[in-house]
Scaffold this active site. Structure first.
Site, short mmCIF file in Angstrom:
data_model
loop_
_atom_site.label_atom_id
_atom_site.label_comp_id
_atom_site.label_asym_id
_atom_site.label_seq_id
_atom_site.Cartn_x
_atom_site.Cartn_y
_atom_site.Cartn_z
N LYS A 174 0.84 -1.20 0.00
CA LYS A 174 0.00 0.00 0.00
C LYS A 174 0.88 1.25 0.00
CE LYS A 174 -2.10 2.44 3.21
NZ LYS A 174 -2.03 3.77 2.57
N CYS A 283 13.29 12.12 5.19
CA CYS A 283 13.54 11.71 6.57
C CYS A 283 14.99 11.94 6.97
CB CYS A 283 13.18 10.24 6.74
SG CYS A 283 14.00 9.20 5.53
N GLU A 384 9.68 16.35 15.20
CA GLU A 384 9.88 16.29 13.75
C GLU A 384 8.88 17.22 13.05
OE1 GLU A 384 8.68 12.79 11.45
OE2 GLU A 384 10.62 12.85 10.45
P1 NAD Z 1 2.34 8.00 8.07
O1 NAD Z 1 2.85 7.23 9.21
O2 NAD Z 1 1.20 8.92 8.27
O3 NAD Z 1 1.92 7.06 6.86
C1 NAD Z 1 2.80 6.13 6.28
C2 NAD Z 1 2.00 5.01 5.64
O4 NAD Z 1 1.34 4.28 6.68
C3 NAD Z 1 0.90 5.48 4.71
O5 NAD Z 1 0.80 4.59 3.62
C4 NAD Z 1 -0.34 5.40 5.57
O6 NAD Z 1 -1.53 5.24 4.85
C5 NAD Z 1 -0.03 4.17 6.39
N1 NAD Z 1 -0.76 4.04 7.65
C6 NAD Z 1 -1.26 5.02 8.44
N2 NAD Z 1 -1.89 4.49 9.50
C7 NAD Z 1 -1.77 3.15 9.40
C8 NAD Z 1 -2.22 2.05 10.19
N3 NAD Z 1 -2.94 2.22 11.30
N4 NAD Z 1 -1.90 0.80 9.80
C9 NAD Z 1 -1.18 0.60 8.68
N5 NAD Z 1 -0.76 1.60 7.87
C10 NAD Z 1 -1.05 2.87 8.24
O7 NAD Z 1 3.61 8.80 7.50
P2 NAD Z 1 3.64 9.89 6.35
O8 NAD Z 1 3.07 11.15 6.88
O9 NAD Z 1 3.10 9.29 5.10
O10 NAD Z 1 5.22 10.04 6.12
C11 NAD Z 1 6.01 10.92 6.83
C12 NAD Z 1 6.78 10.22 7.90
O11 NAD Z 1 7.56 9.17 7.34
C13 NAD Z 1 7.79 11.12 8.60
O12 NAD Z 1 7.72 10.89 9.98
C14 NAD Z 1 9.12 10.66 8.04
O13 NAD Z 1 10.23 10.89 8.88
C15 NAD Z 1 8.88 9.22 7.85
N6 NAD Z 1 9.84 8.66 6.91
C16 NAD Z 1 10.82 7.82 7.39
C17 NAD Z 1 11.76 7.30 6.52
C18 NAD Z 1 12.85 6.38 7.01
O14 NAD Z 1 13.50 5.76 6.20
N7 NAD Z 1 13.06 6.25 8.30
C19 NAD Z 1 11.69 7.60 5.16
C20 NAD Z 1 10.68 8.45 4.71
C21 NAD Z 1 9.76 8.97 5.60
#
Ligand code: NAD
Length: 481
Positions: A174, A283, A384
């Site tokens: 997803k 990130c 963040e």
């Molecule tokens: P998010 O956690 O809101 O969403 C990420 C994904 O998880 C999306 O596909 C979302 O639909 C899904 N999701 C949300 N709730 C869920 C649940 N209950 N169960 C399963 N899936 C669920 O994050 P975002 O806002 O899309 O991305 C930004 C964040 O990602 C920032 O905190 C950033 O630091 C982090 N990030 C980390 C890395 C890394 O490599 N560590 C890389 C890129 C982004």
């Protein structure tokens, strides 16, 4: 209106519920597509397709799996402009960035793991005294789940699905509902490359429904997740009682330590990038900049001068350095942190204002923002923000720099600027981070382990680490006479 459909068992299909979500173009604030709003029924259908595809795919010779993944890599390259255009429109990032980074990297992810799997080996241990031979099988897990965020949409989506498939698993994946477009285009590419039906199944929809259904599915045995720390916590709580294998790549608040003996001009140029590339929505961006006192005033002046020259504009204008932030709620979140910085006594040295772009008046554009803070424990320095906002603070000693760098809940990456080799070693060893860059930033070799410590995640991706995650080790012990 364009529709973003699920891709299940090699076919594009509507969500079973018939529900759709709006997909926004962040540059003009308009809805330009409808996204399948999938639920547990779509996830079940995707799981069934993946389960049925697993026996054949896991028994397909590695050379053949590798050949198909290489074909996908080539087709991504062939469709570079279309994919980059879709990414820029969907995410708001400059087209130039999508062409230089996002889409080439998506292709490299497939190419890299297509090669890596041909070199992936396991251990053997002969117990001479016991008269036995042990060898370790590294077997694919079965059906695995991959969930990715919006900041580097196709780049991070493929970073998970490529090793998962290379290792012989079948996948229910997803992408973020905020940026689903390029993942949806990948379905056609996989079909054209001859990927057998059901090996990759893409389900669109929001996190709490579609994502949650993947994590809760009793037979999806491993979840590779990249996203926010709060979501990661929730996911871990859901998955732990089911004993699922979990890889969590979460948030960061990365320090950038600048020592007075560094190569100043290179440091300055790279620090502008590490602060504001992709509108600061990487990130790995260095969002807390600590500068050794003798350099502080000079850096402040030169950094602000350089940042003030960055152009915020239409992602499709070749002159734009920064495009739009990904969504209205995200823009509002970032703006709320800029207000908080002022309330906390910080000084806005540059930026802080929304930008109105001609012809794109409703877009989510924001100036790159530089804030001087006076307490490294203030919220703006601890939480963040994930936007074009950096903080500056001076330090006097290496110990103080390390204390501030490590004084957060996160530990993803850190950057150090120095020409002192001994300091490089001392500081690299003491930084609480999964990745340390010295005199460089975002310099990536895909063979290296990638991931964070503390609240930035659990586990490592990249290279053989990813292949180890997507396989189960099974020891076989043979007694011989
Ligand atoms: P998010 O956690 O809101 O969403 C990420 C994904 O998880 C999306 O596909 C979302 O639909 C899904 N999701 C949300 N709730 C869920 C649940 N209950 N169960 C399963 N899936 C669920 O994050 P975002 O806002 O899309 O991305 C930004 C964040 O990602 C920032 O905190 C950033 O630091 C982090 N990030 C980390 C890395 C890394 O490599 N560590 C890389 C890129 C982004």
């Amino acid at each position: 209106m364009q529709k973003i459909l699920n891709y299940i068992n090699g076919n594009y299909c509507d969500p079973i519920s018939g529900d759709w979500l709006d997909n926004y173009n962040p540059s003009n604030g308009e809805v330009y597509a409808h996204i399948a709003n999938s639920n547990i029924n779509d996830v079940n259908a995707a799981y069934k397709a993946a389960r049925n595809a697993f026996p054949a795919w896991s028994n397909t010779p590695i050379e053949e799996r590798s050949r198909i993944l290489l074909k996908i890599a080539s087709l991504i390259e062939k469709n570079m402009l279309d994919l980059a255009t879709a990414e820029a429109k969907d995410n708001g990032k400059p087209l130039s960035l999508a062409l230089a980074v996002d889409i080439p990297r998506a292709s490299s992810n497939f190419r890299f793991f297509a090669h890596a799997i041909t070199q992936f080996s396991s251990e053997a241990h002969e117990s001479v005294g016991l008269g036995s031979m042990n060898f370790t099988l590294r077997q694919p897990i079965g059906v695995v789940g991959c969930i990715s965020p919006w900041n580097l949409p196709l780049y991070l989506f493929t970073w998970k699905i490529a090793p998962a498939m290379a290792a012989g698993n079948t996948v229910v994946a997803k992408p973020s509902e905020v940026t689903p477009m390029t993942a949806s285009l990948l379905g056609d590419i996989c079909s054209e490359a001859g990927l057998p039906k059901g090996v990759l199944n893409i389900v669109h929809g929001d996190g709490p429904t579609a994502g949650q259904a993947i994590v809760e599915h009793p037979h999806i045995k491993a979840i590779s997740f990249t996203g926010g720390t709060k979501t990661g916590e929730h996911l871990a709580r859901t998955a732990a009682p089911m004993f699922k294998k979990l890889s969590l790549e979460l948030g960061g608040k990365n320090p950038n330590l600048i020592f007075a003996d560094c190569d100043y001009d290179t440091m300055l140029a790279v620090t502008v990038k590490s602060s504001f590339a992709n509108q600061g929505q990487i990130c790995l961006c260095g969002s807390r900049i600590f500068i050794e006192r003798p350099l502080f005033e000079r850096f402040k002046k030169d950094f602000v001068t350089k940042v003030s020259k960055l152009k915020v504009g239409d992602p499709f204008d070749a002159e734009s350095d920064l495009g739009a932030l990904v969504s209205k709620p995200h823009l509002e979140k970032v703006q709320s942190y800029i207000r908080l910085a002022e309330e906390e006594g910080g000084t806005i040295l540059y930026g802080g204002q929304a930008v109105t772009v001609n012809g794109l008046e409703n877009g989510y554009f924001l100036q790159p923002t530089v804030i001087e803070v006076f307490d490294d424990q203030c919220r703006v320095n601890q939480e963040e923000i994930f936007g074009p906002v950096v903080t500056l603070m001076p330090f006097d000693t290496e110990e103080e720099a390390l204390k501030m760098a490590n004084g957060v809940r996160y530990g993803l990456s850190a950057t150090v600027w120095t020409n002192d080799l001994n300091r490089t070693m001392r500081v690299s060893k003491q930084l609480e981070a999964g990745i340390v860059w010295v005199n460089t930033w975002l310099n990536r070799d895909l063979r290296t382990p990638f991931g964070g410590v503390k609240d930035s995640g659990v586990g490592r991706e990249g290279g053989f680490e990813a292949l180890r995650f997507f396989t189960e080790a099974k020891n076989v012990c043979i007694k011989y006479e």
